[in-house]
Design a protein around this motif. Sequence first.
Motif, PDB file in Angstrom:
ATOM      1  N   PRO A 199     125.466 -23.538 131.288  1.00  0.00           N
ATOM      2  CA  PRO A 199     125.394 -22.616 132.314  1.00  0.00           C
ATOM      3  C   PRO A 199     126.427 -22.836 133.274  1.00  0.00           C
ATOM      4  O   PRO A 199     126.475 -24.016 133.967  1.00  0.00           O
ATOM      5  N   VAL A 200     127.246 -21.849 133.697  1.00  0.00           N
ATOM      6  CA  VAL A 200     127.732 -21.846 135.031  1.00  0.00           C
ATOM      7  C   VAL A 200     127.248 -21.222 136.125  1.00  0.00           C
ATOM      8  O   VAL A 200     127.125 -21.332 137.261  1.00  0.00           O
ATOM      9  N   GLY A 201     126.873 -19.925 135.707  1.00  0.00           N
ATOM     10  CA  GLY A 201     126.663 -18.758 136.895  1.00  0.00           C
ATOM     11  C   GLY A 201     125.390 -17.907 135.978  1.00  0.00           C
ATOM     12  O   GLY A 201     125.678 -17.967 134.982  1.00  0.00           O
ATOM     13  N   TYR A 202     124.797 -17.132 136.947  1.00  0.00           N
ATOM     14  CA  TYR A 202     123.911 -16.207 136.245  1.00  0.00           C
ATOM     15  C   TYR A 202     123.276 -15.098 137.357  1.00  0.00           C
ATOM     16  O   TYR A 202     123.436 -15.447 138.690  1.00  0.00           O
ATOM     17  N   THR A 203     122.699 -14.209 136.752  1.00  0.00           N
ATOM     18  CA  THR A 203     122.001 -13.170 137.743  1.00  0.00           C
ATOM     19  C   THR A 203     120.997 -12.709 136.845  1.00  0.00           C
ATOM     20  O   THR A 203     120.962 -12.320 135.872  1.00  0.00           O
ATOM     21  N   THR A 204     119.736 -12.571 137.556  1.00  0.00           N
ATOM     22  CA  THR A 204     118.507 -11.725 136.991  1.00  0.00           C
ATOM     23  C   THR A 204     118.627 -10.257 137.646  1.00  0.00           C
ATOM     24  O   THR A 204     119.530 -10.028 138.309  1.00  0.00           O
ATOM     25  N   HIS A 205     117.940  -9.616 137.571  1.00  0.00           N
ATOM     26  CA  HIS A 205     117.679  -8.215 138.192  1.00  0.00           C
ATOM     27  C   HIS A 205     116.475  -8.196 138.968  1.00  0.00           C
ATOM     28  O   HIS A 205     115.249  -8.595 138.696  1.00  0.00           O
ATOM     29  N   VAL A 206     116.784  -7.642 140.053  1.00  0.00           N
ATOM     30  CA  VAL A 206     115.541  -7.248 141.140  1.00  0.00           C
ATOM     31  C   VAL A 206     115.687  -5.631 141.601  1.00  0.00           C
ATOM     32  O   VAL A 206     116.554  -4.937 141.040  1.00  0.00           O
ATOM     33  N   VAL A 207     114.713  -5.561 142.345  1.00  0.00           N
ATOM     34  CA  VAL A 207     114.748  -4.081 142.898  1.00  0.00           C
ATOM     35  C   VAL A 207     115.389  -4.166 144.434  1.00  0.00           C
ATOM     36  O   VAL A 207     114.815  -4.909 145.256  1.00  0.00           O
ATOM     37  N   TYR A 208     116.447  -3.275 144.642  1.00  0.00           N
ATOM     38  CA  TYR A 208     116.956  -3.429 146.109  1.00  0.00           C
ATOM     39  C   TYR A 208     116.006  -2.199 146.783  1.00  0.00           C
ATOM     40  O   TYR A 208     115.902  -1.003 146.247  1.00  0.00           O
ATOM     41  N   TYR A 209     116.020  -2.279 147.910  1.00  0.00           N
ATOM     42  CA  TYR A 209     115.333  -1.283 148.750  1.00  0.00           C
ATOM     43  C   TYR A 209     116.009  -1.191 150.183  1.00  0.00           C
ATOM     44  O   TYR A 209     116.389  -2.155 150.827  1.00  0.00           O
ATOM     45  N   ASN A 210     115.971   0.041 150.644  1.00  0.00           N
ATOM     46  CA  ASN A 210     116.702   0.157 151.704  1.00  0.00           C
ATOM     47  C   ASN A 210     115.602   0.320 152.993  1.00  0.00           C
ATOM     48  O   ASN A 210     114.611   1.184 153.000  1.00  0.00           O
ATOM     49  N   LYS A 211     115.637  -0.769 153.880  1.00  0.00           N
ATOM     50  CA  LYS A 211     114.600  -0.953 154.857  1.00  0.00           C
ATOM     51  C   LYS A 211     114.427   0.261 155.755  1.00  0.00           C
ATOM     52  O   LYS A 211     113.354   0.571 156.176  1.00  0.00           O
ATOM     53  N   ASP A 212     115.695   0.642 156.147  1.00  0.00           N
ATOM     54  CA  ASP A 212     115.620   1.733 157.211  1.00  0.00           C
ATOM     55  C   ASP A 212     114.977   2.971 156.801  1.00  0.00           C
ATOM     56  O   ASP A 212     114.122   3.666 157.168  1.00  0.00           O
ATOM     57  N   LEU A 213     115.164   3.445 155.361  1.00  0.00           N
ATOM     58  CA  LEU A 213     114.428   4.464 154.708  1.00  0.00           C
ATOM     59  C   LEU A 213     112.827   4.272 154.650  1.00  0.00           C
ATOM     60  O   LEU A 213     112.120   5.100 154.862  1.00  0.00           O
ATOM     61  N   PHE A 214     112.601   2.939 154.421  1.00  0.00           N
ATOM     62  CA  PHE A 214     111.257   2.694 154.393  1.00  0.00           C
ATOM     63  C   PHE A 214     110.501   3.108 155.738  1.00  0.00           C
ATOM     64  O   PHE A 214     109.470   3.433 155.894  1.00  0.00           O
ATOM     65  N   ASP A 215     111.243   2.422 156.733  1.00  0.00           N
ATOM     66  CA  ASP A 215     110.537   2.617 158.096  1.00  0.00           C
ATOM     67  C   ASP A 215     110.650   3.952 158.786  1.00  0.00           C
ATOM     68  O   ASP A 215     109.728   4.228 159.144  1.00  0.00           O
ATOM     69  N   GLN A 216     111.595   4.447 158.285  1.00  0.00           N
ATOM     70  CA  GLN A 216     111.687   6.238 158.767  1.00  0.00           C
ATOM     71  C   GLN A 216     110.308   6.900 158.057  1.00  0.00           C
ATOM     72  O   GLN A 216     109.773   8.001 158.701  1.00  0.00           O
ATOM     73  N   ALA A 217     110.129   6.516 156.799  1.00  0.00           N
ATOM     74  CA  ALA A 217     109.017   7.099 156.238  1.00  0.00           C
ATOM     75  C   ALA A 217     107.515   6.571 156.365  1.00  0.00           C
ATOM     76  O   ALA A 217     106.583   7.092 155.960  1.00  0.00           O
ATOM     77  N   GLY A 218     107.454   5.434 157.120  1.00  0.00           N
ATOM     78  CA  GLY A 218     106.317   4.953 157.403  1.00  0.00           C
ATOM     79  C   GLY A 218     105.770   3.948 156.369  1.00  0.00           C
ATOM     80  O   GLY A 218     104.381   3.994 156.248  1.00  0.00           O
ATOM     81  N   VAL A 219     106.830   3.588 155.488  1.00  0.00           N
ATOM     82  CA  VAL A 219     106.114   3.119 153.977  1.00  0.00           C
ATOM     83  C   VAL A 219     106.306   1.425 154.245  1.00  0.00           C
ATOM     84  O   VAL A 219     107.356   1.220 154.411  1.00  0.00           O
ATOM     85  N   PRO A 220     105.209   0.868 153.831  1.00  0.00           N
ATOM     86  CA  PRO A 220     105.423  -0.680 153.654  1.00  0.00           C
ATOM     87  C   PRO A 220     106.402  -1.225 152.835  1.00  0.00           C
ATOM     88  O   PRO A 220     106.378  -0.391 151.808  1.00  0.00           O
ATOM     89  N   TYR A 221     107.297  -2.362 152.963  1.00  0.00           N
ATOM     90  CA  TYR A 221     107.992  -2.707 151.902  1.00  0.00           C
ATOM     91  C   TYR A 221     107.289  -3.300 150.869  1.00  0.00           C
ATOM     92  O   TYR A 221     106.104  -3.718 150.838  1.00  0.00           O
ATOM     93  N   PRO A 222     108.013  -3.179 149.899  1.00  0.00           N
ATOM     94  CA  PRO A 222     107.188  -3.686 148.469  1.00  0.00           C
ATOM     95  C   PRO A 222     107.096  -5.132 148.402  1.00  0.00           C
ATOM     96  O   PRO A 222     107.931  -5.982 148.954  1.00  0.00           O
ATOM     97  N   LYS A 223     106.127  -5.694 147.609  1.00  0.00           N
ATOM     98  CA  LYS A 223     105.868  -7.126 147.576  1.00  0.00           C
ATOM     99  C   LYS A 223     105.518  -7.570 146.059  1.00  0.00           C
ATOM    100  O   LYS A 223     105.523  -6.786 145.197  1.00  0.00           O
TER     101      LYS A 223
END
Length: 406
Positions: free
Chosen positions: A138-162
């Motif tokens: 193995p040399v390098g890798y990536t797994t997958h994750v969920v990206y989220y826009n913090k500003d849109l969460f803040d504007q909607a008053g929604v807590p960040y995912p955990k």
Amino acid sequence: MFVLAILFSVFLSGCGGGTTESVEGGKQTGKSVVRFATWDSDENLTLQQQLVDEFNAAHPDIKVSLEAYGSEYDTKIAAGMGAKDAPDVMYMWNYPTYKDALEPLDAYLEKEGAEFKENYYETLWNYNTADGQVLGLPVGYTTHVVYYNKDLFDQAGVPYPKSGWTWNDLQETAKKLNNPADSVSGFAFSGTPDPYDFEMFLWGNGTAYVDDAGSLQGNVNSGKSIEVLSMFQNMLKEGYAITTEGSGATEMKSGKVAMFTNGAWSIGSLKEAGINFGVVELPSFNNGSAVSIVSSSGISMSKDSKSKEAAWEFIKFWTNDEANKARIDYELPVLKSVVESEKLQEDEIKKVFYSMLEKSEGYTPASFKVENWSETAESLGLVFEEIFNPSTMMDPKAVLDEIAQQ
């Protein structure tokens, strides 16, 4: 005739994999020659040449030459293998296709001792192995994750995912973030997802495209598979998710998407765009797991190499701690020792990719099980398009039953 024989011998020795001595200034140097093929370009290629030069300076008996194939990588590798003139060392990802031309590395690893192999994340060996043999380090890798826009969460008053959230949580969150008035969608995914990547969602729900024998029937069209495809389709039908031509990164950079899934490839572009983003582990299904596919690059040795001991020395150099650190800006390190020394488990972004890596051990992609994977992947791509295309939205069960008959 004697002169012709000598010239023919020199010609053969210059054809690549059979070369065992270097010629500099018209004189034989006695060096073992190792041809190293890379698919990288631009600034990454500059770094790679620097590392090659460093190796050559430290190994006066070996001469490594870097060959940059770029976008023609697979074509040139396949041609070289067919002519038994493949590079001695090469980057590798498609082991099922090239396995017969690669040198098994198990014996080399055994000589290095158990600690050498144990320093790599266990999940990665499954992606660098074929037919029960290790064919690449193995040399390098990536797994997958969920990206989220913090500003849109803040504007909607929604807590960040955990960590530990579920697909139900993601759907409820996406509904809260969805804002048609501002053309903001809660979630985005590819309308024609890469079949290799998409299988991870089936794994998370306890199923897969095929069984260990490579059979689609009863697997790709199982109830759990249908449940996954139906869930994604229903998000589109209910209007809080959209499909994109890519992963969703472009839409997030424009501020119009709150969440999408992807590998580490999106980190740099989102930072450059000035997006205030976070990442979180993939959601799990009810009674299921959060599982990611792994996109892993390895480095392999040609079975036809005439400089195998020298090639192995270079492979060890290319995968050691210092080389991992040198490439840290454009690929996630694969050595536990580097992750520890560089404190990557404390990095707010990168630690999530390692968490997903540890959770994703023991899964084998269908591409390693199906003989004609390219044909199967093409058929799956058409299935996804039929299910997710807004103009068709075909019944997942019907199209999955159809592909299972192939």
